[in-house]
Design a protein around this motif. Structure first.
Motif, PDB file in Angstrom:
ATOM      1  N   GLU A   1      -8.179  43.797  93.134  1.00 25.66           N
ATOM      2  CA  GLU A   1      -7.317  42.992  93.946  1.00 25.66           C
ATOM      3  C   GLU A   1      -6.430  43.818  94.633  1.00 25.66           C
ATOM      4  OE1 GLU A   1      -4.258  39.131  93.394  1.00 25.66           O
ATOM      5  OE2 GLU A   1      -5.120  39.979  91.695  1.00 25.66           O
ATOM      6  N   ARG A   2      -5.809  45.012  94.381  1.00 20.66           N
ATOM      7  CA  ARG A   2      -5.009  45.890  94.872  1.00 20.66           C
ATOM      8  C   ARG A   2      -5.667  46.416  96.149  1.00 20.66           C
ATOM      9  NH1 ARG A   2      -6.899  48.156  90.682  1.00 20.66           N
ATOM     10  NH2 ARG A   2      -7.755  50.134  90.501  1.00 20.66           N
ATOM     11  N   HIS A   3      -7.105  46.439  96.278  1.00 18.10           N
ATOM     12  CA  HIS A   3      -7.699  47.092  97.285  1.00 18.10           C
ATOM     13  C   HIS A   3      -8.250  46.033  98.234  1.00 18.10           C
ATOM     14  CE1 HIS A   3      -8.540  50.190  94.267  1.00 18.10           C
ATOM     15  NE2 HIS A   3      -7.482  50.706  95.023  1.00 18.10           N
ATOM     16  N   ALA A   4      -7.927  44.623  98.085  1.00 17.66           N
ATOM     17  CA  ALA A   4      -8.725  43.690  98.823  1.00 17.66           C
ATOM     18  C   ALA A   4      -8.620  43.529 100.141  1.00 17.66           C
ATOM     19  CB  ALA A   4      -8.524  42.394  97.850  1.00 17.66           C
ATOM     20  N   ASN A   5      -7.438  44.070 100.777  1.00 17.06           N
ATOM     21  CA  ASN A   5      -6.982  44.025 102.060  1.00 17.06           C
ATOM     22  C   ASN A   5      -7.009  45.135 102.991  1.00 17.06           C
ATOM     23  OD1 ASN A   5      -6.537  40.936 102.048  1.00 17.06           O
ATOM     24  ND2 ASN A   5      -4.740  41.621 100.807  1.00 17.06           N
ATOM     25  N   LEU A   6      -7.863  46.120 102.356  1.00 20.54           N
ATOM     26  CA  LEU A   6      -7.691  47.411 103.189  1.00 20.54           C
ATOM     27  C   LEU A   6      -8.817  47.447 104.261  1.00 20.54           C
ATOM     28  CD1 LEU A   6      -7.516  50.019 100.273  1.00 20.54           C
ATOM     29  CD2 LEU A   6      -5.775  49.311 101.607  1.00 20.54           C
ATOM     30  N   PHE A   7      -8.461  48.204 105.252  1.00 22.19           N
ATOM     31  CA  PHE A   7      -9.402  48.607 106.309  1.00 22.19           C
ATOM     32  C   PHE A   7     -10.017  47.247 107.132  1.00 22.19           C
ATOM     33  CE2 PHE A   7     -10.836  51.329 102.375  1.00 22.19           C
ATOM     34  CZ  PHE A   7      -9.999  52.209 102.717  1.00 22.19           C
ATOM     35  N   GLU A   8      -8.956  46.508 107.396  1.00 26.13           N
ATOM     36  CA  GLU A   8      -9.224  45.153 108.227  1.00 26.13           C
ATOM     37  C   GLU A   8      -9.851  45.757 109.560  1.00 26.13           C
ATOM     38  OE1 GLU A   8      -9.325  42.047 107.628  1.00 26.13           O
ATOM     39  OE2 GLU A   8      -8.413  42.092 105.676  1.00 26.13           O
ATOM     40  N   GLY A   9     -10.933  45.158 110.056  1.00 24.49           N
ATOM     41  CA  GLY A   9     -11.448  45.529 111.217  1.00 24.49           C
ATOM     42  C   GLY A   9     -12.338  46.812 111.385  1.00 24.49           C
ATOM     43  N   VAL A  10     -12.561  47.352 110.254  1.00 24.99           N
ATOM     44  CA  VAL A  10     -13.567  48.620 110.227  1.00 24.99           C
ATOM     45  C   VAL A  10     -14.854  47.886 110.006  1.00 24.99           C
ATOM     46  CG1 VAL A  10     -14.458  50.375 108.753  1.00 24.99           C
ATOM     47  CG2 VAL A  10     -11.868  49.965 109.012  1.00 24.99           C
ATOM     48  N   LYS A  11     -16.090  48.447 110.871  1.00 28.06           N
ATOM     49  CA  LYS A  11     -17.300  47.950 110.962  1.00 28.06           C
ATOM     50  C   LYS A  11     -18.295  49.049 110.707  1.00 28.06           C
ATOM     51  CE  LYS A  11     -15.813  44.826 114.912  1.00 28.06           C
ATOM     52  NZ  LYS A  11     -16.281  44.411 116.220  1.00 28.06           N
ATOM     53  N   VAL A  12     -19.461  48.767 110.541  1.00 27.57           N
ATOM     54  CA  VAL A  12     -20.575  49.736 110.220  1.00 27.57           C
ATOM     55  C   VAL A  12     -20.672  50.567 111.575  1.00 27.57           C
ATOM     56  CG1 VAL A  12     -23.105  49.997 110.051  1.00 27.57           C
ATOM     57  CG2 VAL A  12     -21.869  47.878 109.044  1.00 27.57           C
ATOM     58  N   PRO A  13     -20.692  51.771 111.284  1.00 25.73           N
ATOM     59  CA  PRO A  13     -20.813  52.716 112.511  1.00 25.73           C
ATOM     60  C   PRO A  13     -22.212  52.234 113.530  1.00 25.73           C
ATOM     61  CG  PRO A  13     -20.600  54.117 110.351  1.00 25.73           C
ATOM     62  CD  PRO A  13     -20.819  52.794 110.261  1.00 25.73           C
ATOM     63  N   ARG A  14     -21.672  52.057 114.665  1.00 25.41           N
ATOM     64  CA  ARG A  14     -22.541  51.590 115.746  1.00 25.41           C
ATOM     65  C   ARG A  14     -23.465  52.781 116.298  1.00 25.41           C
ATOM     66  NH1 ARG A  14     -20.919  47.381 113.510  1.00 25.41           N
ATOM     67  NH2 ARG A  14     -20.686  45.452 114.711  1.00 25.41           N
TER      68      ARG A  14
END
Length: 578
Positions: free
Chosen positions: A236-249
């Motif tokens: 739960e403490r990590h659930a909102n990390l890295f918003e908007g990060v995507k698979v490298p294109r």
């Protein structure tokens, strides 16, 4: 059950254990972690404690991109065709197959104990190691253990662990990796208190997909078609990390044109809904790895407190890699593309160069020999791998002398571990193949033969995403590759793979000696000499399968290498020109 132990650190001069004492080993084994989608970049403690303080082996490969076969290879030093554990569940794989092949008495922890080590392990050992069979027999070779068991292995919030010979205990509602973190530190406390050199294996489920089936609630197993695969579940403490990060294109991510061969070349381009879901799946993997990153930090801290860090090797790797969207594929592994087979390997310890990156070729068959050499134990003659040098001088020498090839093999199905979108099926049943990687300063090649007769060749020097199959009729192939005519290169690669697909021990390490017993060929470059054209042009046996199977069945594997048969069609004086 595994709280901290109040002990005074055992300190010595230079901050480590007594000089001459056998080193300790901590082995951290994640599940399905990628190298090519940059997961290590999101793990600051791995960066700080391991990569900055050790050596990253950037050309490390698994030889079978599937959990159980790869783990058995890790602990036995043998390729899957020599363990006969080739899938994740019976009849071709899993813990029951490991036991039936006599491997429970012939793998790393047993050998370490014979060398005077205490051995500890927590987390996933093998697939199909379950609440039903954990005691029939118990996994051998462990001084103390706390195994994560099927069918709850991949349920992040409903895990079941089994300590030593106690009955399994459910940890429903607790995050599996956090449970494991406490157990890992508890085992480390046990190891320190015992006062003997130790091996500690720590095997979290992250960042594997989350799996659930209604059958699991009663401890029962289920058919793969009935299992719900979903993205990993972070703490739960990590659930909102890295918003908007995507698979490298990268160029091979959901490409406009198909690539590869067999079922992969038939895949349609993914819809935007699928791409969005796969980006979510990717971020969940990064979030789930944060708990693993914290384990690394806590283990380093505990080793420091005990005064053991300077005499401890810490090895960090994974069982296989992963793809998400590359070549239009859904989240999974089981292929021979770089995303699936080229994986993290980081080593920190006494004499290991700090902040170094090595480009020597290493594989999972090399791990067991490496660990036995570290502890001063004799190496087994039936190892298919070669010990990895861990000193600056050894690594420098290996650049000149180490082999350049990797054997890759797979049997059975390829899975889709994401949602079933775009009519993408849960399973592709025709995913049996033999493959080969050959890497040097002059060339960087991938060659593969499928059980249905399809062939692949990729030149990663010019095509790092492996988008152009040079052997597919729809592609325009160059006339030369690796400085030689294309057909000549293919002939050499096919002969090399023909040896490797059924190799044993020394033949796996030095396969060119089987083709050139005079000892005058040790690399593809050597074999490309025009003086050998007649030899390769007339070699009658090529790689082929008699049929596709879901596991290793010898009479389906096609011709097997035998030197006497290979040369019987030639002039008796063949040795003069080979």
């Amino acid at each position: 059950m595994f709280g901290p132990v109040n002990q005074k650190p055992m300190t010595h001069k230079n901050g480590g254990t007594k000089q001459g004492q056998q080193p300790n080993i901590v082995f951290i084994l994640t599940d399905d972690q990628d190298l090519h989608m940059n997961s290590l970049d999101y793990m600051p403690f791995v960066q700080k404690h391991l990569i900055d303080q050790g050596t990253l082996f950037k050309r490390h490969f698994c030889t079978t991109a599937l959990c159980c076969p790869s783990r058995v290879t890790l602990w036995t030093g043998k390729a899957a065709h020599n363990t006969n554990v080739t899938n994740v569940t019976p009849p071709y794989g899993g813990y029951p197959k490991f036991v039936s092949q006599g491997l429970n008495e012939k793998y790393l922890p047993v050998w370490l104990q014979e060398s005077g080590y205490n051995t500890y392990y927590t987390g996933k050992l093998f697939n199909a190691h379950s609440v039903d069979n954990y005691d029939s027999p118990y996994a051998a070779g462990w001084t103390s253990s706390d195994f994560l068991l099927d069918p709850f292995t991949y349920s992040y919030l409903n895990s079941t662990y089994q300590r030593n010979q106690d009955p399994p205990v459910s940890f429903e509602g607790h995050h599996s990796v956090d449970v494991l973190a406490g157990k890992a530190l508890g085992l480390l406390d046990e190891a320190h208190e015992a006062g003997k050199p130790f091996f500690l294996g720590v095997a979290p489920v992250s960042p594997h997909a989350n799996l659930w089936s209604p059958a699991f609630k009663d401890g029962n197993h289920s058919d793969l078609e009935d299992i719900d695969f979903s993205a990993p579940v972070p703490a739960e403490r990590h659930a909102n990390l890295f918003e908007g990060v995507k698979v490298p294109r990268t160029a091979n991510f959901n490409p406009d044109k198909p690539s590869g061969a067999s079922w992969i070349r038939k895949l349609s381009k993914q819809s935007q809904d699928t791409v969005d879901y796969n980006d979510h799946f990717y971020v969940q993997r990064l979030r789930a790895l944060q708990s693993v990153d914290e384990i690394v930090d806590s283990i380093i801290g505990r080793l420091t407190d005990f005064g053991l860090l300077d005499n401890t090797y810490i090895i960090y790797t994974t069982d296989n890699g992963y793809h998400i969207g590359q070549h239009r594929m859904q989240p999974a592994k089981q292929c021979s593309f770089e995303e699936d087979i080229n994986i993290p390997l980081i080593v920190r310890g006494p004499g290991v160069p700090k902040g170094s990156i090595s480009d020597i070729v290493t594989t999972h068959t090399d791990i067991a020999p490496t660990l036995l050499q570290l502890v001063g134990a004799p190496l087994r003659e039936d190892f298919d791998g070669l010990s990895i040098p861990l000193t600056e001088d050894g690594l420098s020498q290996a650049k000149k002398t180490r082999h350049e090839h990797v054997t890759v093999e797979h049997w059975g199905f390829a899975s889709n571990e994401g949602q079933v979108l775009d009519s993408y099926p849960r399973l592709h049943t025709n995913n049996t193949y033999k493959a080969l990687r050959v890497i040097s300063k002059m060339y960087n090649l991938h060659y593969q033969v499928w059980c249905n007769g399809d062939h692949e060749l990729h030149d990663l020097t010019t095509d790092p995403g492996q988008m152009v199959n040079l052997l597919h009729p729809d592609e325009i192939a160059p006339s030369t590759i690796a400085g030689a005519p294309l057909d000549k290169v293919v002939a050499r690669l096919d002969s090399l793979l023909f040896v490797l697909k059924s190799c044993k021990a020394e033949t796996c390490i030095h396969p060119w000696k089987e083709l050139h017993p005079a000892g005058n060929v040790a690399s593809l470059r050597d074999a490309l000499s025009p003086r050998f054209d007649t030899f390769y042009d007339n070699e009658s046996r090529k790689i082929e399968f008699d049929r596709c199977e879901m596991g290793f069945i010898l009479d389906a594997e096609g011709p097997q290498f035998r030197r006497d048969e290979l040369f019987s069609i030639f002039d008796p004086k063949w040795h003069e020109w080979t």
